[in-house]
Design an enzyme around this catalytic site. Structure first.
Site: not given
Ligand code: ADP
Ligand code: MG
Length: 387
Positions: A37, A130, A175
């Site tokens: 992270e 998303s 992502d």
């Protein structure tokens, strides 16, 4: 809901909106970062996997210059003209689509007018991406519509650029890469410098990954993200390396006096997290779950104390996980995503999933007064054309 029934429902809605069946149906998954992270913008390592939560788009050309998009999730319809120069516009979610269309046009690939219905089971703003799922689903639909297939890396970079320029989010490459390149039953060790990916087998059916959504999102996230990026750059300059990826724990220790304590702690997180991420990839491959669990907890502690991007709700989830313990099937847990809310990710014994879900649910509500959302997923495959 299964992907098949999601696709069916989206197609039905398309037929209701536009009067005929869609020519294409595409899907792109959300993702969870298992470990690694705040390492991506330091040119480091991340270890995400795609999840069985998808953005599905049913679409067809419409023989005009208009794009008409209907999002089931927001209940809104957006339109724009592909012949005019593409700009940001309303509703704001349409910018992810506009940005991807603009990326195709810049190739240059001619994009005709089209109609689309968008549905998604990836929660918004929960750190499960998303936004990338929407961009990648859009790019996959445009490949089908135009007949021009992009190289996966080119496709990921196009989607990232859309997010930078049309949504104003300076995200890394994780992502979009994951939503495109993920493989079923594999996590993906991604080197954000070389952009190479190594699939890491995660086939053990006795192990399950749980997503625990705190259902909070604290406002300071964006400003703090920019601050962390600049603190990392300051630390890297003090250590005379281009990125923290290039510094070792030893070099950091030697350079401690050359930087502010806060820059030192930020760097200590990034440097140790890069090590943990590579170690975790080996441990997953070797099914050494005890090591994976230890690394996940260490990652959380480092994000909470050195990087200071956790929050009391994420800490509550991890404390509850620790209390449930390894003996009861909870192997490891950590915050995932940028922080200040969103989801935690946990690795658990499959047989213990119902009990752990129940315990986590109850204890989290007792501690915070908030209802969590918990779901499990196998590592899913990347974006694809379903029809
Ligand atoms: P995350 O990527 O962690 O879910 P972001 O803030 O990066 O959070 O992206 C969420 C945004 O993406 C939403 O606010 C919305 O604008 C857009 N979005 C994602 N999926 C959809 C969808 N199915 N329909 C409309 N907008 C969507
Ligand atoms: Mg996002």
């Amino acid at each position: 809901m299964s992907l098949e029934s999601m696709a069916e429902r989206t197609a039905e809605l398309f037929a209701r909106c536009f009067g005929h069946a869609p020519r294409w149906i595409v899907a792109a998954p959300g993702r969870v970062n298992v470990i690694g992270e705040h390492t991506d913008y330091n040119d480091g390592f991340v270890l995400p996997m795609a999840i069985e939560r998808y953005t599905v788009i049913a679409g067809d050309r419409n023989d005009s210059r208009e794009v008409t998009l209907h999002s089931v999730t927001t209940g809104e319809t957006a339109t724009f003209n592909v012949r005019e120069p593409l700009t940001r516009g309303e509703p704001s979610w349409s910018n992810y689509v506009r940005g991807v269309v603009a990326g195709f046009q810049q190739r240059p690939i001619k994009v005709p007018g089209f109609d689309a219905v968008i549905a998604s089971t990836v929660p918004f703003g929960g750190g499960l991406s998303s936004s990338a799922a929407l961009e990648v689903a859009t790019a996959t639909l445009l490949e089908a519509i135009t007949g021009e297939k992009l190289e996966p890396i080119e496709k990921a970079l196009l989607c990232q650029k859309a997010e930078h320029e049309f949504a104003g989010v300076p995200c890394g490459i994780m992502d979009q890469f994951t939503s495109i390149l993920a493989r079923e039953n594999h996590a993906l060790l991604l080197d954000c410098r070389s952009r190479t990916t190594i699939p890491v087998a995660m086939t053990d059916p006795s192990i399950t990954v749980l997503m625990i959504n705190t259902n909070v999102r604290h406002k300071l996230a964006d400003g703090e993200y920019a601050k962390r990026r600049s603190q990392c750059q300051t630390a890297a300059s003090a250590l005379k390396v281009p990125f923290l990826r290039d510094a070792s724990a030893k070099a950091l220790k030697a350079g401690r006096s050359k930087m502010e304590p806060i820059a030192f702690r930020r760097a200590r997180h990034v440097i140790s997290e890069n090590e943990r991420t590579r170690e975790a990839a080996w441990a997953i491959q070797a099914a050494d779950w005890a090591t994976v669990g230890r690394l996940m907890y260490a990652s959380h502690d480092s994000l909470r104390d050195d990087y200071e991007v956790s929050c009391k709700e994420l800490d509550a989830v991890v404390e509850i996980a620790r209390a449930i313990s390894k003996e009861n099937g909870l192997i490891g847990c950590r915050m995932t995503g940028a922080g200040f809310g969103g989801c935690a990710v946990s690795v658990v014994r499959t047989e213990a999933v119902p009990r752990i879900t129940h315990q986590m649910d109850e204890a989290y509500e007792r501690k915070t007064g908030i209802q969590a959302t918990i779901f499990s997923s196998r590592p899913a495959a990347g974006a694809r054309v379903l029809k």
